[in-house]
Write a protein that holds these residues in place. Structure first.
Motif, mmCIF file in Angstrom:
data_model
loop_
_atom_site.group_PDB
_atom_site.id
_atom_site.type_symbol
_atom_site.label_atom_id
_atom_site.label_comp_id
_atom_site.label_asym_id
_atom_site.label_seq_id
_atom_site.Cartn_x
_atom_site.Cartn_y
_atom_site.Cartn_z
ATOM 1 N N GLY A 8 0.789 -1.227 0.000
ATOM 2 C CA GLY A 8 0.000 0.000 0.000
ATOM 3 C C GLY A 8 0.823 1.280 0.000
ATOM 4 N N TYR A 9 2.165 1.153 -0.059
ATOM 5 C CA TYR A 9 3.017 2.348 -0.076
ATOM 6 C C TYR A 9 2.689 3.187 -1.308
ATOM 7 N N GLY A 10 2.424 4.460 -1.075
ATOM 8 C CA GLY A 10 2.072 5.341 -2.190
ATOM 9 C C GLY A 10 0.592 5.259 -2.564
ATOM 10 N N TYR A 11 -0.131 4.328 -1.949
ATOM 11 C CA TYR A 11 -1.576 4.215 -2.150
ATOM 12 C C TYR A 11 -2.321 4.601 -0.872
ATOM 13 N N SER A 12 -1.749 4.248 0.274
ATOM 14 C CA SER A 12 -2.420 4.557 1.532
ATOM 15 C C SER A 12 -2.383 6.068 1.736
ATOM 16 N N GLU A 13 -3.350 6.580 2.480
ATOM 17 C CA GLU A 13 -3.402 8.024 2.723
ATOM 18 C C GLU A 13 -2.142 8.498 3.431
#
Lengths: 204, 657
Positions: free
Chosen positions: B91-96
């Motif tokens: 989720g790196y770069g996708y998570s808030e």
């Protein structure tokens, strides 16, 4: 009886180690736990060997319906044991002191030893009762209800002393530093008795 | 019983390798380099099950934008650390929380081309606190913490383009240095490309590093003539305080560089006395000029990154600091710029030259003192080639790119064109050994090779061409690394292993320096995430207009809550998920049907947030993606999504009938 009195005092003071060191240690290793989880049982409560061991043991135990490891407030023992030990130390020191001053017979030393032994055995008995309850009094809604080969429900009482394989866990239950200190302390009080006996014979 | 079996197995593999190569019917070169069977090579790279490697090897991911972690000598990959690229795996770069890490002055940039990792040092020795790496395409430098093996900070480099002569650190990690490969107009403006010559600038950026926190900040940018600054290395020990950059295209061509930038007989190594410039800057020197660059910092306390846009940078004109910058003439478009462990020798790997040029730091200082100049370029003195030359390694191979050093006074240079590694003696310039590599090596790496104290046990060749080294996987292949034992007189090939993406440089460090500090969990009690659910009793759902915030916790083997109603089509749903485990290696994943981003992989004690914008009415499941426990399959839940105009109240629960 000077020497015997000093030994008696040292012996009973060694019991104070229980306030600092664990009485008992139970380690749980498994294929997934190359660094085993562990609990140190003190007279004042149960602590994890590593910071989060208790939480992790509880987390695993909930699958098989074991209750959480008791907190200090959940067991009367954690209040009473320190009082008993404190009283026995005080008693031992007073007896030793009076023995040192020659105001008491060396037989009191043996008396203390016998009392302590009875209390110790009662303590172990109580501890074992707790282990049985902890390992067998399971949540009826447990996620995993396992049976022994003979069809009886599987229980999870950890061994009072020694090693036992329980499901995927290797369980080791051994006395802790505190227990060794009581053991040594009690031996010393016994030694005090014999030394006192010798000293009083000479005196006669 | 087990061991003989394993040895037998590896002997068979080794035998198969040798026989395959003979089968290729290739020349004697092949046999020479690959005689693994007779030399127990298999045993020397074999790390038995449950045992650990001697070294951590950090390989740049090239066009993955990331950094991969390998064990040496086994060549086993342990982790891919997301740095400059979105990484749906966790989720790196996708998570808030992590989106701000990829923020730049160009907006959100989800990819980069990572090149040269360098491990922090103290007194010229590897200390294993941090590792730095550059993003080449949208110029950035990242700092990765070696307690968590996570990217903790990214700073953008303004006025730079093609951030290639980066990220190399000085011997006390005072600075991490970033040079531009492509010169550009500074400040950027609309102008004819034909007017490049004399008008473009090459920025060399010195980024200071806070010794306690690792926090980076641009100290100054040195605005150099518009050459291409290709690679760099710090001076060390006696030359500590200097930094050396190779240049090419001193012709300042702007088109068909392969021809037009290859005309000058000699280009330069730029020698920068950064201590002198630091002093100048500390005394108020330099000019603050407008710039725009992002500084992104991730915090382990709130598990959240923040991005700050900075609007000026301190610019230094080299002509304003007399005695700080010199050019060392170096034949034929030098690529690698390497400094030996004593700091005396500066090797220019002239990629179009047949010879390797080695400059002497002592002679350089002497030439500066006696002003033995051979002209100047844009006002910067050019030192006389003969006066600074320490020696030449004659005809060692074709296309020298990079040189690494061992702890016994030997150097190892990679040759791209002749596809070999050549070992030579520092000081006598005598070639001692050469070994073929398969094929066309770029960088080589010796653990600690960029420090005063290399660990001269292994050399890793990072090859650019893989071809037939592994089972074919269609046209696109992973790159290939080769591990050599360099403890003897001759280099000995031990192992081939595929590497992910395109590793340019790598850096390795003895495992015992780093492993002991590696974190096992994040403490929940220290979690300061504003949307953390620290106790499952605090789990809740809140609506704020169209935004719905779900405070959710997870522990083996359930989510709290796992039934949620009252969500409507058109809502923007924030799943703030906190992992309540405090046990090593018990992550949980979170994925929800139709999410247009990725999953979340959440470490014990961590909180991460995924945005979900439901588009259809229905009852939609979410679940844990990491096989966390025996009841992993039961770790799931439902969200009821109602029509936009429905008036169903928000509700949430766990374990209710």
């Amino acid at each position: 009886m000077k020497k015997a009195g000093i030994i008696m005092i040292i012996g009973s003071l060694l019991l104070l180690g229980l306030f600092k060191f664990p009485l008992w240690n139970i380690m749980l290793g498994a294929p997934q736990y190359p660094d085993p989880l562990g609990m140190d049982i003190y007279i004042e409560g149960i602590q994890g060997v590593e910071e989060f061991d208790i939480q992790n043991i509880d987390g695993l135990n909930h699958y098989i319906g074991m209750r959480p490891i008791p907190k200090v407030e959940d067991m009367w023992e954690f209040e009473v044991f320190p009082l008993v030990i404190g009283t026995m130390v005080a008693l031992g020191v007073i007896i030793g002191l009076l023995g040192f001053l020659g105001k008491l017979s060396y037989k009191w030393f043996l008396g203390w030893f016998v009392l302590m032994s009875i209390l110790g055995i009662l303590g172990m008995y109580d501890f074992n009762l707790w282990l049985i309850d902890y390992g067998t009094n399971l949540d009826p809604k447990a996620i995993m209800k396992l049976e022994n080969l003979d069809g009886t429900p599987m229980t999870y009482k950890p061994p009072l002393l020694g090693y036992q394989k329980m499901l995927n866990f290797d369980v080791d239950s051994w006395p802790g530093t505190g227990a060794y200190m009581i053991f040594l302390g009690m031996i010393l009080t016994l030694v005090a008795f014999f030394v006192g006996k010798n000293e009083s014979k000479k005196a006669v | 019983m087990k061991k003989p079996f394993n040895i037998l197995y590896f002997l068979i593999i080794a035998a198969a390798m040798v026989s395959c190569n003979n089968g290729n019917g290739n020349d004697s070169k092949n046999k020479k380099g690959q005689g693994g069977l007779s030399t127990n090579a298999a045993e020397r790279v074999y790390v038995a099950p449950g045992e650990h490697d001697e070294y951590y090897g950090f390989f740049s991911g090239g066009y993955t934008g990331n950094l991969t972690v390998y064990g040496l000598p086994s060549g086993r990959m342990f982790k891919e650390i997301p740095v400059f690229s979105q990484f749906p795996t966790n989720g790196y770069g996708y998570s808030e929380e992590t989106k701000p890490m990829l923020n730049t002055s160009f907006g959100f940039v989800p990819w980069d081309d990572s090149h040269h990792p360098d491990i922090s040092q103290t007194n010229g020795k590897l200390d294993g606190r941090w590792i730095f790496i550059n993003g080449n395409n949208t110029p950035r430098i990242a700092r990765i913490g070696l307690e968590t093996f996570e990217t903790e900070e990214i700073i953008e480099i303004p006025n730079s383009a093609g951030n290639h002569s980066s990220s190399f650190i000085t011997e006390n990690t005072e600075y991490v240095v970033a040079g531009t490969r492509f010169s550009v107009p500074v400040p950027q403006k609309d102008m004819s490309i034909k007017d490049y010559k004399g008008n473009f600038k090459g920025a060399l950026t010195f980024i200071s590093v806070d010794q306690d926190t690792g926090r980076m900040g641009i100290k100054f940018q040195l605005m150099m003539p518009g050459f291409n600054y290709d690679l760099s290395h710090p001076g060390r020990d006696k030359s500590h305080g200097w930094f050396f950059f190779t240049t090419y295209n001193t012709e300042e061509a702007h088109s068909l560089l392969e021809v037009n930038a290859s005309q000058n007989d000699k280009d330069f190594i730029a020698a920068i006395n950064w201590k002198k410039i630091e002093e100048y800057v500390n005394n108020g020197g330099g000019t603050k000029v407008p710039a725009k660059y992002a500084h992104n910092v991730y915090s382990d306390e709130n598990h959240t990154a923040t991005s700050t846009m900075i609007d000026e940078v301190l610019s230094v004109n080299p002509l304003d600091v007399p005695g700080a910058v010199y050019f060392l003439p170096t034949p034929k478009s030098p690529h690698g710029c390497d400094v030996d462990p004593t700091g005396e020798y500066i090797v220019g790997n002239g990629k179009l030259s047949a010879d390797l040029t080695v400059h002497s730091f002592t002679k350089m200082l002497d030439a500066i003192e006696n002003e033995r100049f051979d002209g100047e370029a844009y006002g910067i003195p050019i030192l006389n080639f003969e006066d600074i030359l320490a020696g030449v390694v004659k005809q060692p191979g074709l296309g020298p790119l990079h040189t690494e050093f061992d702890d016994k006074g030997n150097a190892y240079t990679t040759f791209f064109i002749s596809s070999e590694v050549v070992k030579w003696k520092v000081g006598t310039w005598e070639v001692l050994d050469r070994q073929p590599v398969f094929y066309s090596v770029g960088h080589g790496m010796i653990p600690g090779g960029n420090s005063r104290e290399p660990f001269g046990e292994y050399f890793v060749a990072m090859n650019k061409i893989t071809k037939d080294r592994y089972l074919p996987t269609g046209p696109e292949l992973e790159h290939s690394a080769q591990l050599f034992d360099i403890t003897g007189d001759k280099m000995e090939l031990l192992l081939d292993f595929p590497t992910h993406g395109e590793p340019h440089y790598a850096a390795a460090i003895p495992a015992d320096i780093v492993a002991k500090n590696s974190k096992k969990i994040y403490k929940l009690s220290e979690n300061e995430h504003p949307y953390a659910t620290l106790s499952s009793a605090d789990a809740k759902v809140e609506r704020n207009g169209k935004d719905v915030h779900i405070y959710m916790s997870m522990i083996r083997s359930h989510f709290t809550p796992d039934n949620i109603e009252g969500i409507k089509v058109g809502d923007k749903v924030y799943f703030h998920v906190t992992n309540h485990e405090q046990d090593f290696d018990v992550p949980h994943g979170f994925a929800v049907i139709g999410a247009n981003n990725s999953e979340l992989l959440i470490m014990p004690g961590q909180t991460k947030t995924l945005v979900w914008e439901p588009k259809r009415v229905g009852v939609w499941p979410f679940y844990c993606t990491d096989f966390c426990s025996a009841l992993h399959q039961e770790m799931q839940g439902y969200v009821r999504v109602s029509p936009a105009d429905s008036n169903i109240e928000l509700s949430w629960s766990l374990g209710e009938d």
